[in-house]
Design a protein around this motif. Structure first.
Motif, PDB file in Angstrom:
ATOM      1  N   GLU A 123      -4.839 -31.197 -31.690  1.00  0.00           N
ATOM      2  CA  GLU A 123      -5.946 -30.267 -31.891  1.00  0.00           C
ATOM      3  C   GLU A 123      -5.453 -28.925 -32.407  1.00  0.00           C
ATOM      4  O   GLU A 123      -6.088 -28.298 -33.272  1.00  0.00           O
ATOM      5  CB  GLU A 123      -6.727 -30.069 -30.587  1.00  0.00           C
ATOM      6  CG  GLU A 123      -7.491 -31.291 -30.112  1.00  0.00           C
ATOM      7  CD  GLU A 123      -6.595 -32.314 -29.404  1.00  0.00           C
ATOM      8  OE1 GLU A 123      -5.395 -32.024 -29.213  1.00  0.00           O
ATOM      9  OE2 GLU A 123      -7.112 -33.394 -29.052  1.00  0.00           O
TER      10      GLU A 123
ATOM     11  N   GLU B 118      -9.101 -33.044 -48.399  1.00  0.00           N
ATOM     12  CA  GLU B 118      -8.413 -33.628 -47.260  1.00  0.00           C
ATOM     13  C   GLU B 118      -6.909 -33.456 -47.453  1.00  0.00           C
ATOM     14  O   GLU B 118      -6.419 -33.410 -48.584  1.00  0.00           O
ATOM     15  CB  GLU B 118      -8.777 -35.102 -47.103  1.00  0.00           C
ATOM     16  CG  GLU B 118     -10.220 -35.314 -46.677  1.00  0.00           C
ATOM     17  CD  GLU B 118     -10.547 -36.762 -46.399  1.00  0.00           C
ATOM     18  OE1 GLU B 118     -11.463 -37.011 -45.582  1.00  0.00           O
ATOM     19  OE2 GLU B 118      -9.907 -37.655 -46.990  1.00  0.00           O
TER      20      GLU B 118
ATOM     21  N   ALA C 155      -4.497 -29.324 -36.075  1.00  0.00           N
ATOM     22  CA  ALA C 155      -5.706 -29.335 -36.904  1.00  0.00           C
ATOM     23  C   ALA C 155      -6.254 -27.927 -37.094  1.00  0.00           C
ATOM     24  O   ALA C 155      -6.618 -27.539 -38.221  1.00  0.00           O
ATOM     25  CB  ALA C 155      -6.766 -30.236 -36.270  1.00  0.00           C
ATOM     26  N   ARG C 156      -6.334 -27.148 -36.034  1.00  0.00           N
ATOM     27  CA  ARG C 156      -6.850 -25.777 -36.148  1.00  0.00           C
ATOM     28  C   ARG C 156      -5.980 -24.945 -37.077  1.00  0.00           C
ATOM     29  O   ARG C 156      -6.490 -24.136 -37.868  1.00  0.00           O
ATOM     30  CB  ARG C 156      -6.917 -25.111 -34.769  1.00  0.00           C
ATOM     31  CG  ARG C 156      -8.015 -25.622 -33.861  1.00  0.00           C
ATOM     32  CD  ARG C 156      -8.235 -24.676 -32.691  1.00  0.00           C
ATOM     33  NE  ARG C 156      -7.034 -24.485 -31.896  1.00  0.00           N
ATOM     34  CZ  ARG C 156      -6.694 -25.252 -30.852  1.00  0.00           C
ATOM     35  NH1 ARG C 156      -7.472 -26.263 -30.501  1.00  0.00           N
ATOM     36  NH2 ARG C 156      -5.590 -25.003 -30.174  1.00  0.00           N
TER      37      ARG C 156
ATOM     38  N   LYS D  39      -6.663 -25.905 -40.695  1.00  0.00           N
ATOM     39  CA  LYS D  39      -8.014 -25.476 -41.087  1.00  0.00           C
ATOM     40  C   LYS D  39      -8.063 -23.988 -41.399  1.00  0.00           C
ATOM     41  O   LYS D  39      -8.786 -23.551 -42.318  1.00  0.00           O
ATOM     42  CB  LYS D  39      -9.009 -25.823 -39.977  1.00  0.00           C
ATOM     43  CG  LYS D  39     -10.459 -25.533 -40.336  1.00  0.00           C
ATOM     44  CD  LYS D  39     -11.399 -26.025 -39.241  1.00  0.00           C
ATOM     45  CE  LYS D  39     -12.861 -25.807 -39.639  1.00  0.00           C
ATOM     46  NZ  LYS D  39     -13.784 -26.328 -38.599  1.00  0.00           N
TER      47      LYS D  39
ATOM     48  N   ASP E   6      -9.153 -34.197 -42.160  1.00  0.00           N
ATOM     49  CA  ASP E   6     -10.377 -34.375 -42.941  1.00  0.00           C
ATOM     50  C   ASP E   6     -11.206 -33.102 -43.080  1.00  0.00           C
ATOM     51  O   ASP E   6     -12.351 -33.144 -43.541  1.00  0.00           O
ATOM     52  CB  ASP E   6     -11.229 -35.492 -42.344  1.00  0.00           C
ATOM     53  CG  ASP E   6     -11.759 -35.160 -40.943  1.00  0.00           C
ATOM     54  OD1 ASP E   6     -11.577 -34.013 -40.466  1.00  0.00           O
ATOM     55  OD2 ASP E   6     -12.347 -36.062 -40.311  1.00  0.00           O
ATOM     56  N   GLY E   7     -10.629 -31.982 -42.683  1.00  0.00           N
ATOM     57  CA  GLY E   7     -11.349 -30.713 -42.734  1.00  0.00           C
ATOM     58  C   GLY E   7     -11.789 -30.238 -41.372  1.00  0.00           C
ATOM     59  O   GLY E   7     -12.113 -29.063 -41.187  1.00  0.00           O
ATOM     60  N   ALA E   8     -11.806 -31.166 -40.416  1.00  0.00           N
ATOM     61  CA  ALA E   8     -12.204 -30.818 -39.051  1.00  0.00           C
ATOM     62  C   ALA E   8     -11.244 -31.405 -38.021  1.00  0.00           C
ATOM     63  O   ALA E   8     -10.846 -30.731 -37.074  1.00  0.00           O
ATOM     64  CB  ALA E   8     -13.624 -31.306 -38.771  1.00  0.00           C
ATOM     65  N   ARG E   9     -10.897 -32.668 -38.213  1.00  0.00           N
ATOM     66  CA  ARG E   9     -10.059 -33.363 -37.228  1.00  0.00           C
ATOM     67  C   ARG E   9      -8.816 -33.928 -37.884  1.00  0.00           C
ATOM     68  O   ARG E   9      -8.775 -34.195 -39.085  1.00  0.00           O
ATOM     69  CB  ARG E   9     -10.841 -34.495 -36.568  1.00  0.00           C
ATOM     70  CG  ARG E   9     -12.027 -34.045 -35.733  1.00  0.00           C
ATOM     71  CD  ARG E   9     -12.688 -35.242 -35.068  1.00  0.00           C
ATOM     72  NE  ARG E   9     -11.747 -35.984 -34.248  1.00  0.00           N
ATOM     73  CZ  ARG E   9     -11.727 -37.308 -34.143  1.00  0.00           C
ATOM     74  NH1 ARG E   9     -12.575 -38.052 -34.833  1.00  0.00           N
ATOM     75  NH2 ARG E   9     -10.854 -37.898 -33.347  1.00  0.00           N
TER      76      ARG E   9
END
Length: 250
Positions: free
Chosen positions: A205, A189, A208-209, A212, A129-132
């Motif tokens: 995590e 997204e 996700a990073r 991003k 979602d842009g963060a998680r």
């Protein structure tokens, strides 16, 4: 819209039994992403994943030009799974060297700002979602079932000796049931479909990073491959990514 896929045999396995396929239409924003992770001796896993992905795609692709409301998406994916399962099961029954082969399958059918996801086995779909990173699918595996029952922690599950034992696969039985999930897909997204060659080597995590930080999905895909290889690359690695373009109708 933007989409990208890649597959790699990793650092340990002699062959690649993963496969992905992506079909997309710019005119109406429809897209189909399919990822399979084959299993079986010699080349059987490669055969199972290839034939399953192709049969699945062939069953859905002709409908991509039409209206794909939720009911239609679910019907198409369910029928495509039946076609893929029958293809692999029939082939396995005809040739002794393919007996018992099967494959995981995860697919996403996107139309506008909505997507229907189907999975069998432990290949996964995520929404970033842009963060998680949000896992959309539930693994069909022994370890995942133990986690759901509270008998294993997340940490213990990652190193469990039976973590690759799946409880459901395409082509092993005459019929198979997939799980269906619905998700909204906002601008920017990202849908990520992948095999356990990624998720077994990297924490959510870190995935996700990595997404991003990437400016494009192609760069994100290459970076995810590098992440999995850095984590050991002990399995084949496959990712398929999709994002809606700005201003696309929701």
């Amino acid at each position: 819209m933007e989409f990208f896929g890649l597959t790699d045999k990793g650092r340990v396995r002699p062959t690649n039994q993963d496969i992905y396929q992506i079909e997309a239409r710019e005119d109406n924003g429809a897209a189909l992403l399919v990822v399979c992770d084959g299993m079986g001796g010699a080349n059987a896993g490669n055969v199972a994943s290839r034939f399953a992905a192709q049969a699945f795609t062939d069953a859905v692709a002709p409908a991509l030009g039409g209206a794909l409301d939720e009911q239609t998406r679910r019907r198409l994916l369910t029928a495509a799974l039946a076609a893929a399962n029958e293809t692999v099961f029939t082939l396995a029954g005809r040739q002794p060297e393919f007996r018992g082969m099967g494959t995981t399958l995860v697919a996403a059918l996107v139309w506008g700002g909505s997507a229907t996801v189907l999975n069998v086995g432990d290949s996964r779909a995520y929404l970033f979602d842009g963060a998680r990173l949000h896992q959309l699918t539930d693994d069909h595996s022994y370890v995942a079932e133990m986690r759901r029952r509270g008998r294993l922690t997340e940490e213990a599950a990652r190193t469990h000796p039976q973590k690759n034992l799946i409880t459901r696969a395409v082509g092993v039985e005459p019929t198979v049931e997939g799980d269906l999930f619905e998700t909204r897909l906002a601008e920017n997204e990202v849908l990520l479909l992948c095999t356990d060659g990624l998720t077994g080597m990297a924490e959510d995590e870190a995935i996700a990073r990595t997404i991003k930080r990437a400016d494009t999905l192609a760069l994100a895909g290459e970076a995810l491959l590098s992440l999995a290889l850095a984590g050991g690359g002990r399995d084949n690695i496959t990712v398929a990514l999709f994002t809606r373009g700005a201003g696309e109708e929701a």
